[in-house]
Design an enzyme around this catalytic site. Structure first.
Site, PDB file in Angstrom:
ATOM      1  N   TRP A 112       0.843  -1.200   0.000  1.00 60.91           N
ATOM      2  CA  TRP A 112       0.000   0.000   0.000  1.00 60.91           C
ATOM      3  C   TRP A 112       0.872   1.243   0.000  1.00 60.91           C
ATOM      4  CZ3 TRP A 112      -4.311  -1.223  -1.867  1.00 60.91           C
ATOM      5  CH2 TRP A 112      -4.976  -2.398  -1.497  1.00 60.91           C
ATOM      6  N   ASP A 147      -1.568   6.772   6.377  1.00 63.60           N
ATOM      7  CA  ASP A 147      -2.588   5.828   5.938  1.00 63.60           C
ATOM      8  C   ASP A 147      -2.813   4.873   7.111  1.00 63.60           C
ATOM      9  OD1 ASP A 147      -4.106   3.785   4.909  1.00 63.60           O
ATOM     10  OD2 ASP A 147      -2.754   3.295   3.243  1.00 63.60           O
ATOM     11  N   LYS A 171     -11.890  -1.953   6.853  1.00 66.65           N
ATOM     12  CA  LYS A 171     -11.079  -2.809   7.715  1.00 66.65           C
ATOM     13  C   LYS A 171     -11.587  -2.744   9.150  1.00 66.65           C
ATOM     14  CE  LYS A 171      -8.552  -3.309   4.035  1.00 66.65           C
ATOM     15  NZ  LYS A 171      -7.516  -2.397   3.597  1.00 66.65           N
TER      16      LYS A 171
HETATM   17  C1  LIG Z   1      -6.965  -1.880   2.217  1.00 66.04           C
HETATM   18  C2  LIG Z   1      -5.948  -0.840   2.292  1.00 66.04           C
HETATM   19  C3  LIG Z   1      -5.855   0.181   1.333  1.00 66.04           C
HETATM   20  C4  LIG Z   1      -6.734   0.239   0.105  1.00 66.04           C
HETATM   21  O1  LIG Z   1      -8.026   0.595   0.434  1.00 66.04           O
HETATM   22  P1  LIG Z   1      -9.129   0.839  -0.682  1.00 66.04           P
HETATM   23  O2  LIG Z   1     -10.256   1.401   0.112  1.00 66.04           O
HETATM   24  O3  LIG Z   1      -9.426  -0.480  -1.313  1.00 66.04           O
HETATM   25  O4  LIG Z   1      -8.605   1.810  -1.674  1.00 66.04           O
HETATM   26  C5  LIG Z   1      -4.884   1.144   1.494  1.00 66.04           C
HETATM   27  N1  LIG Z   1      -4.044   1.121   2.553  1.00 66.04           N
HETATM   28  C6  LIG Z   1      -4.113   0.160   3.483  1.00 66.04           C
HETATM   29  C7  LIG Z   1      -3.147   0.181   4.627  1.00 66.04           C
HETATM   30  C8  LIG Z   1      -5.063  -0.852   3.385  1.00 66.04           C
HETATM   31  O5  LIG Z   1      -5.128  -1.810   4.318  1.00 66.04           O
END
Ligand SMILES: *Cc1c(COP(=O)(O)O)cnc(C)c1O
Length: 356
Positions: free
Chosen positions: A99, A166, A190
């Protein structure tokens, strides 16, 4: 049989969230209408949005001077929005996984990127240390929890430049010192709600730094000024997030959930460390994620991995197959996963070891 959902995302949500959302789909607060068919500008929906923002601020103890918005496009659109708004000349990134590297890719389209450190060489099995954050960059971007590899930055670091995180897969899993960050973002699917919405916490002083000519939908200020209602928000997804926030507050907030999360993680890591079949994906305890626990079978038992997945599934344990880039297993034990669920997985690991 009771099912335990260890999926990485979309992933387990509190029963409270699912039940209340199902009810609101049929009949929102006794109105006779579905939450899916009311105006996003109605009194009822504006109250849902306002309460979601209020609870985010309350639960995370977000200081004054920050705004919270709920946006479309998932965490991945944030990879683009951040450089679009804030990358003038140079930005720094910490490369701790897939990511993070996707975020880097987007930034590189828009300016110079300094990757201060990377653990790619060792397939991201640790968080790099001993790097310097340059003082001459527009911001420093980190991924607090690396969902795929099972590493996590569990402290809120100091940064000489605006810190952007993030936190998609560990937001609301522990108390966080939001004041250290200029922007925190997370895809909801998540630890918060269904896919289709991302939450962004942004320091208001950042809004003054937005570059000119940012397209409307990508401009943070537009969304802040319009209270996440510039265009039609993902109303149902926001409603579900609100339910999770209510659940989290009622169960005692972040100090309480953090304690439970640490207990769950310890139970599982202790079993991985002591079970003769398994080895952890991340050896340094300091870097081990409390949310996504990765492990593989020892070399001599490698061919048993498929068998264990089958055995786990027969015990109602769902979603523990590791990501293809790591292999083995990954148990995602987000806030909504109970200690009982983790115990069920540990029991299955013990039982399987007895059979082998
Ligand atoms: C799942 C995830 C993403 C991507 O998320 P989307 O909503 O599918 O764009 C980005 N960063 C992390 C750390 C993730 O776990």
């Amino acid at each position: 049989m009771k099912k335990y959902n260890f999926n990485p995302g979309p992933s387990i949500l509190p029963e409270f969230t699912i039940k209340n959302t199902a009810e609101a789909v049929l009949n929102l607060n006794g109105s006779g209408l579905s939450v899916m068919e009311i105006s996003h500008r109605s009194k009822d929906f504006v109250a849902i949005m306002d309460k979601s923002v209020e609870l985010m601020k309350e639960i995370l103890s977000i200081p004054d001077g920050y705004s919270v918005v709920f946006l479309h496009g998932g965490a991945s659109l944030q990879f683009l929005m951040i450089p679009y708004n804030f990358l003038n000349t140079k930005a720094a990134y910490l490369d701790t996984g897939s990511w993070a590297s996707k975020a880097i890719k987007e930034a590189k389209e828009l300016g110079e990127v300094v990757v201060v450190a990377s653990s790619k060489e060792s397939n991201y099995n640790h968080i790099p240390r001993n790097y310097t954050i340059p003082a001459d960059v527009d911001y420093f971007h980190i991924t607090t929890n690396n969902t795929i590899f099972g590493t996590e930055i569990k402290h809120d670091m100091d940064s000489p430049v605006p810190l952007i995180a993030d936190a998609s897969s560990d937001i609301l899993s522990r108390p966080m010192d939001v004041s250290k960050y200029s922007l925190i973002y997370a895809g909801a699917q998540k630890n918060l709600g269904p896919a289709g919405v991302a939450v962004v916490i942004i320091k208001d002083t950042m809004l003054e730094k937005i570059k000119p000519n940012v397209p409307t939908m990508l401009n943070y200020k537009i969304h802040v000024d319009n209270n996440s209602l510039y265009n039609t928000p993902p109303c149902l997804a926001v409603y579900a997030c609100l339910q999770t926030l209510i659940w989290l507050k009622d169960m005692g907030g972040l100090n309480k959930i953090h304690k439970v999360n640490l207990e769950k993680a310890k139970l599982l890591y202790d079993e991985i460390d002591s079970n003769r079949l398994f080895v952890p994906g991340v050896t340094d305890a300091e870097d081990r994620s409390v949310m996504n626990v990765t492990f593989v079978m020892k070399e001599e038992y490698k061919d048993m991995e498929a068998k264990f997945l089958e055995f786990a599934s027969s015990q109602g344990l769902i979603g523990i197959k590791g990501h293809r880039s790591v292999g083995g297993f990954r148990a995602s034990i987000y806030n909504a996963m109970s200690l009982e669920g983790v115990q069920a997985l540990v029991n299955a690991m013990k039982d399987f070891a007895k059979q082998v």
